[in-house]
Design a protein around this motif. Structure first.
Motif, short mmCIF file in Angstrom:
data_model
loop_
_atom_site.label_atom_id
_atom_site.label_comp_id
_atom_site.label_asym_id
_atom_site.label_seq_id
_atom_site.Cartn_x
_atom_site.Cartn_y
_atom_site.Cartn_z
N GLU A 155 33.49 47.91 34.72
CA GLU A 155 34.24 47.02 34.37
C GLU A 155 35.50 46.92 35.39
OE1 GLU A 155 37.56 44.59 32.98
OE2 GLU A 155 37.61 46.61 32.68
N LEU A 156 35.81 45.55 36.01
CA LEU A 156 36.81 45.47 37.19
C LEU A 156 38.17 46.12 36.83
CD1 LEU A 156 37.29 44.50 40.12
CD2 LEU A 156 37.66 42.37 38.79
N GLY A 157 38.57 45.70 35.86
CA GLY A 157 40.15 46.11 35.36
C GLY A 157 40.22 47.50 35.12
N GLY A 158 39.13 48.28 34.92
CA GLY A 158 39.24 49.58 34.42
C GLY A 158 38.72 50.66 35.50
N ALA A 159 38.04 50.08 36.60
CA ALA A 159 37.31 50.81 37.51
C ALA A 159 38.14 51.88 38.34
CB ALA A 159 36.41 49.93 38.60
N ALA A 160 37.49 53.00 38.35
CA ALA A 160 38.16 53.80 39.47
C ALA A 160 38.10 53.59 40.99
CB ALA A 160 37.76 55.28 39.26
N ILE A 161 36.76 52.76 41.32
CA ILE A 161 36.75 52.40 42.55
C ILE A 161 36.33 51.07 42.71
CG2 ILE A 161 35.16 52.73 44.79
CD1 ILE A 161 34.65 55.67 43.73
N VAL A 162 36.92 50.25 43.46
CA VAL A 162 36.77 48.80 43.74
C VAL A 162 36.49 48.55 45.05
CG1 VAL A 162 37.57 46.41 43.40
CG2 VAL A 162 38.28 47.98 41.80
N VAL A 163 35.51 47.86 45.39
CA VAL A 163 35.14 47.34 46.85
C VAL A 163 35.18 45.87 46.62
CG1 VAL A 163 33.38 47.22 48.57
CG2 VAL A 163 33.73 49.23 47.03
N SER A 164 36.18 45.22 47.56
CA SER A 164 36.53 43.73 47.23
C SER A 164 35.98 43.01 48.38
CB SER A 164 37.84 43.43 47.21
OG SER A 164 38.12 43.61 45.67
N SER A 178 26.36 40.75 49.77
CA SER A 178 25.53 41.97 49.79
C SER A 178 25.99 43.17 50.11
CB SER A 178 24.14 41.68 50.09
OG SER A 178 24.14 41.24 51.55
N PRO A 179 26.62 43.38 51.46
CA PRO A 179 27.24 44.40 51.87
C PRO A 179 28.14 44.96 50.98
CG PRO A 179 27.22 42.78 53.60
CD PRO A 179 26.78 42.36 52.31
N ILE A 180 28.97 44.22 50.17
CA ILE A 180 30.25 44.54 49.32
C ILE A 180 29.38 45.34 48.25
CG2 ILE A 180 31.91 43.70 47.79
CD1 ILE A 180 32.52 43.24 50.71
N GLU A 181 28.49 44.71 47.58
CA GLU A 181 27.64 45.00 46.43
C GLU A 181 26.97 46.43 46.58
OE1 GLU A 181 26.76 41.15 43.85
OE2 GLU A 181 25.36 41.73 45.28
N ALA A 188 33.27 48.94 41.15
CA ALA A 188 32.99 47.61 40.67
C ALA A 188 33.41 46.69 41.71
CB ALA A 188 34.19 47.26 39.91
N VAL A 189 33.01 45.31 41.73
CA VAL A 189 33.00 44.58 42.99
C VAL A 189 34.29 43.49 42.38
CG1 VAL A 189 32.04 42.67 44.23
CG2 VAL A 189 30.78 44.56 43.78
N GLY A 190 35.04 43.34 43.49
CA GLY A 190 36.17 42.36 43.40
C GLY A 190 35.81 41.23 44.71
N PHE A 243 35.69 37.78 38.78
CA PHE A 243 36.08 38.94 39.86
C PHE A 243 37.03 38.82 40.81
CE2 PHE A 243 31.50 39.01 38.54
CZ PHE A 243 31.44 40.20 37.91
N GLN A 244 37.91 37.69 40.85
CA GLN A 244 39.16 37.43 41.61
C GLN A 244 40.12 38.42 41.37
OE1 GLN A 244 40.37 33.46 42.10
NE2 GLN A 244 42.55 34.21 42.26
#
Ligand SMILES: Cc1cc2nc3c(=O)[nH]c(=O)nc-3n(C[C@H](O)[C@H](O)[C@H](O)COP(=O)(O)OP(=O)(O)OC[C@H]3O[C@@H](n4cnc5c(N)ncnc54)[C@H](O)[C@@H]3O)c2cc1C
Length: 321
Positions: free
Chosen positions: A199-208, A218-221, A230-232, A247-248
């Motif tokens: 889940e985006l809000g609690g993720a330890a790693i976010v790639v936006s 697709s490169p982000i995902e 998570a993806v942002g 996801f914003q």
């Protein structure tokens, strides 16, 4: 020892002991003994015991699931009045934050939201907030009443106790008032499709990703998946219809505070920074060396995100075997 109530968000099947809840329990142990409050389900008492929770207070009843947050806020406030804990901790999710605010109002306590840390020492309990797009840290202390705080995810690493024992469950009776039952959910809820990503809000790693993706996420995902993140997305990407609004990241989107935030093709506008600036480590990939995001980063790569992210994904995948 002084009791601190930790709210498990959601009701029934949605009330899960998530990593942010275990973070709250770990924070609570800094100045007291954590007990957990849950609505409509019994959480994993062995898991909670491993993190030092001795008591689970469980409220049952259809009104908690059928109504918006008012019954939960009322029940929790009644428990606070009854148990007189020294603190109440909730996650910074929209519902939990509002429940905590209502509880504070009802019991006459001070309330701090979006805390990024809770400190406890000889000077008492203080909260730390990151404000004005992360440019200032505000430390607040509480003059009286229990300390009621909504804490952002990833404030602390959850830590188990050395001598665990399973938490015991106490069912708490509460007669929900007519006033708290005024707003009822009459239509069925539409659940978002389940995702294998955190889940985006609690993720330890976010790639936006931002406008620089040109619409191809697709490169982000792929990088997010190889990292287990998570993806942002920036608002420019969301407004272009390239990624769903939930996801914003930013002032008018989600606030995230992961261990690692990787921004690709995002210039670093103040409104975007407001939602990610408290991340522990910030990495950016942008083809413009003058992009403002580079003022903020721990590590920056100037280059085309399609090339850089593909290389990073391949290298990480190879190292992970
Ligand atoms: C009231 C208000 C609220 C707002 N709320 C938010 C919010 O919540 N979240 C948010 O994000 N924004 C928000 N905004 C919008 C914000 O001001 C910016 O417009 C937005 O963040 C820009 O998104 P971006 O960085 O993706 O796009 P841009 O600013 O256009 O940046 C794109 C970047 O991609 C780079 N790039 C282009 N191609 C490539 C490539 N191939 N490889 C690598 N880099 C490349 C460019 O050099 C540039 O730096 C808000 C604005 C207002 C007025």
């Amino acid at each position: 020892m002084s009791e601190i109530l930790v709210l498990v968000g959601g009701v029934g099947a949605d009330a899960a002991v998530t990593k942010p809840v275990l973070e709250l329990v770990t924070l609570a142990r800094r100045w007291g003994e954590p007990s957990v409050v849950v609505f409509g389900s019994t959480p994993d008492v062995d898991l909670l015991g491993r993190y030092g929770v001795s008591t689970v207070y469980r409220f049952d009843g259809p009104e908690y699931a059928d109504h918006l947050i008012a019954p939960r806020a009322e029940a929790l406030a009644a428990l606070v009045a009854n148990r007189a804990p020294v603190g109440v901790l909730a996650t910074a999710s929209t519902d939990d934050r509002e429940i905590a605010a209502r509880v504070a109002l009802r019991v006459g306590a001070g309330f701090v939201y979006d805390a990024v840390d809770v400190l406890a020492d000889a000077d008492g309990v203080r909260t730390v907030q990151s404000v004005f797009a992360g440019n200032y840290a505000v430390t607040a202390s509480f003059a009286e009443g229990p300390v009621v705080v909504a804490v952002k995810a990833n404030a602390v690493t959850p830590a188990e106790v050395q001598s665990p024992s399973p938490a015991s469950v106490q069912v708490v009776e509460h007669e929900v008032s007519a006033g708290a039952r005024r707003t009822r959910v009459v239509a069925s809820e539409v659940k978002e499709a389940a995702s294998s990503r955190p889940e985006l809000g609690g993720a330890a790693i976010v790639v936006s990703g931002g406008r620089g993706t040109g619409g191809d996420f697709s490169p982000i995902e792929e990088l997010a998946d190889v990292l287990g993140g998570a993806v942002g997305a920036s608002r420019a990407a969301v407004d272009s219809g390239w990624y769903p609004h939930q996801f914003q990241v930013g002032q008018t989107g989600k606030t995230v505070s992961p261990q690692l935030y990787l921004a690709a093709g995002i210039s670093g506008a103040i409104q975007h920074r407001a939602g990610m600036q408290t991340s522990r480590t910030i990495v950016a990939v942008d083809k413009d060396p003058e992009a403002p995001i580079f003022d903020l980063v721990d590590f920056g790569v100037v280059g085309d995100l399609k090339v850089v992210l593909a290389q990073a994904t391949a290298e990480i995948a190879a190292r992970r075997g």
